[in-house]
Write a protein that holds these residues in place. Sequence first.
Motif, short mmCIF file in Angstrom:
data_model
loop_
_atom_site.label_atom_id
_atom_site.label_comp_id
_atom_site.label_asym_id
_atom_site.label_seq_id
_atom_site.Cartn_x
_atom_site.Cartn_y
_atom_site.Cartn_z
N GLU A 43 0.86 -1.19 0.00
CA GLU A 43 0.00 0.00 0.00
C GLU A 43 0.90 1.24 0.00
OE1 GLU A 43 -3.12 2.32 2.92
OE2 GLU A 43 -3.15 0.12 2.93
N VAL A 44 0.53 2.21 -0.83
CA VAL A 44 1.29 3.45 -0.92
C VAL A 44 1.05 4.28 0.34
CG1 VAL A 44 1.71 5.56 -2.24
CG2 VAL A 44 1.10 3.44 -3.44
N VAL A 45 2.14 4.65 0.99
CA VAL A 45 2.09 5.47 2.20
C VAL A 45 2.30 6.94 1.85
CG1 VAL A 45 3.32 5.96 4.36
CG2 VAL A 45 2.87 3.59 3.68
N ARG A 46 3.19 7.22 0.93
CA ARG A 46 3.50 8.61 0.57
C ARG A 46 3.95 8.65 -0.89
NH1 ARG A 46 6.02 12.62 3.80
NH2 ARG A 46 4.15 12.35 5.04
N VAL A 47 3.55 9.69 -1.58
CA VAL A 47 4.07 10.00 -2.91
C VAL A 47 4.81 11.32 -2.78
CG1 VAL A 47 3.53 10.53 -5.31
CG2 VAL A 47 2.23 8.76 -4.10
N SER A 48 6.06 11.31 -3.15
CA SER A 48 6.90 12.51 -3.07
C SER A 48 7.47 12.82 -4.44
CB SER A 48 8.05 12.28 -2.07
OG SER A 48 7.56 12.08 -0.78
N GLU A 49 8.13 13.97 -4.53
CA GLU A 49 8.77 14.37 -5.78
C GLU A 49 10.24 14.60 -5.55
OE1 GLU A 49 6.87 17.76 -7.53
OE2 GLU A 49 4.97 16.70 -7.80
N LEU A 50 11.04 14.10 -6.49
CA LEU A 50 12.48 14.33 -6.47
C LEU A 50 12.76 15.75 -6.97
CD1 LEU A 50 13.47 10.97 -8.12
CD2 LEU A 50 14.19 11.68 -5.84
N ASN A 51 13.74 16.39 -6.37
CA ASN A 51 14.20 17.69 -6.82
C ASN A 51 15.72 17.62 -6.89
OD1 ASN A 51 11.73 19.28 -6.87
ND2 ASN A 51 11.69 18.90 -4.67
N GLY A 52 16.29 18.25 -7.87
CA GLY A 52 17.75 18.26 -7.96
C GLY A 52 18.24 17.63 -9.25
N THR A 53 19.55 17.50 -9.32
CA THR A 53 20.20 16.93 -10.49
C THR A 53 20.76 15.57 -10.10
OG1 THR A 53 20.78 19.14 -11.24
CG2 THR A 53 21.99 17.30 -12.23
N TYR A 54 20.33 14.54 -10.81
CA TYR A 54 20.81 13.19 -10.54
C TYR A 54 21.30 12.61 -11.86
CZ TYR A 54 17.96 14.03 -6.44
OH TYR A 54 17.42 14.58 -5.31
N TYR A 97 13.76 10.26 -15.41
CA TYR A 97 13.90 11.52 -14.68
C TYR A 97 14.18 12.67 -15.65
CZ TYR A 97 15.13 14.76 -10.95
OH TYR A 97 15.16 15.83 -10.09
N ARG A 98 15.02 12.41 -16.65
CA ARG A 98 15.33 13.45 -17.64
C ARG A 98 14.09 13.85 -18.44
NH1 ARG A 98 20.32 10.71 -18.23
NH2 ARG A 98 19.50 9.51 -19.97
N THR A 99 13.13 12.93 -18.59
CA THR A 99 11.92 13.26 -19.36
C THR A 99 10.84 13.88 -18.49
OG1 THR A 99 10.92 11.07 -19.08
CG2 THR A 99 12.34 11.40 -21.02
N GLY A 100 11.13 14.06 -17.18
CA GLY A 100 10.18 14.75 -16.31
C GLY A 100 9.46 13.88 -15.30
N ILE A 101 9.74 12.58 -15.28
CA ILE A 101 9.13 11.73 -14.27
C ILE A 101 9.91 11.93 -12.98
CG2 ILE A 101 8.59 9.37 -13.57
CD1 ILE A 101 8.49 8.69 -16.60
N ASP A 102 9.26 12.53 -11.98
CA ASP A 102 9.96 12.86 -10.74
C ASP A 102 9.28 12.28 -9.50
OD1 ASP A 102 7.71 14.44 -10.64
OD2 ASP A 102 8.78 16.32 -10.37
N LYS A 103 8.26 11.45 -9.70
CA LYS A 103 7.51 10.88 -8.57
C LYS A 103 8.25 9.72 -7.93
CE LYS A 103 3.48 13.13 -9.03
NZ LYS A 103 3.82 14.51 -9.08
N VAL A 104 8.11 9.64 -6.61
CA VAL A 104 8.62 8.52 -5.83
C VAL A 104 7.43 7.98 -5.04
CG1 VAL A 104 10.16 7.82 -3.97
CG2 VAL A 104 10.91 9.55 -5.61
N ALA A 105 7.15 6.70 -5.19
CA ALA A 105 6.07 6.06 -4.43
C ALA A 105 6.70 5.25 -3.30
CB ALA A 105 5.24 5.16 -5.33
N CYS A 106 6.33 5.60 -2.07
CA CYS A 106 6.86 4.95 -0.87
C CYS A 106 5.76 4.04 -0.32
CB CYS A 106 7.21 5.99 0.19
SG CYS A 106 8.21 7.37 -0.41
N SER A 107 6.02 2.73 -0.28
CA SER A 107 4.98 1.78 0.11
C SER A 107 5.47 0.80 1.16
CB SER A 107 4.52 0.99 -1.12
OG SER A 107 4.11 1.86 -2.16
N LEU A 108 4.52 0.35 1.98
CA LEU A 108 4.78 -0.74 2.91
C LEU A 108 4.21 -2.01 2.31
CD1 LEU A 108 3.98 0.85 6.39
CD2 LEU A 108 6.23 0.32 5.41
N ALA A 109 4.92 -3.12 2.50
CA ALA A 109 4.51 -4.38 1.90
C ALA A 109 4.47 -5.50 2.92
CB ALA A 109 5.47 -4.75 0.77
N ALA A 110 3.60 -6.46 2.64
CA ALA A 110 3.53 -7.66 3.48
C ALA A 110 4.75 -8.52 3.21
CB ALA A 110 2.26 -8.44 3.18
N GLY A 111 5.24 -8.50 2.02
CA GLY A 111 6.39 -9.27 1.56
C GLY A 111 6.42 -9.16 0.06
#
Length: 124
Positions: A43-54, A97-111
């Motif tokens: 289950e997704v707990v948080r969706v965040s966005e990356l910022n910066g140069t990677y 990331y270079r094409t603009g995908i900056d989302k990070v999905a943080c999830s907890l899992a049963a396994g």
Amino acid sequence: MFPSLADDEVPYYLLREGDCFDTDDSLPGQAAKRRCTQPHDAEVVRVSELNGTYTTNAALKKAASALCKAPLERKAAGQAAGTVRDTVVQYPDTGGYRTGIDKVACSLAAGVGKGSHKLTEPLK
């Protein structure tokens, strides 16, 4: 040509907080959405966005993991013992990331993986 996806499969970056899903190692970056009241992997707990140069995938992984660490620890602490056994941090590779995908999905899992324990209700 893109592989055809089942109706319930979405790219991870379209997931929202509270979405439940199954993972499939053969479809990295995809998530098969499930009802949270039915058996599911995570289950997704948080969706965040990356910022910066990677410039490397390793740098993206490190940044994504850092964004997820605190929210996942807080949410995991509120779960019944043995419910959550893993985390899933989904993030773009350098090309995405270079094409603009900056989302990070943080999830907890049963396994993670076939035959693993499943979550059967929404996280608390």
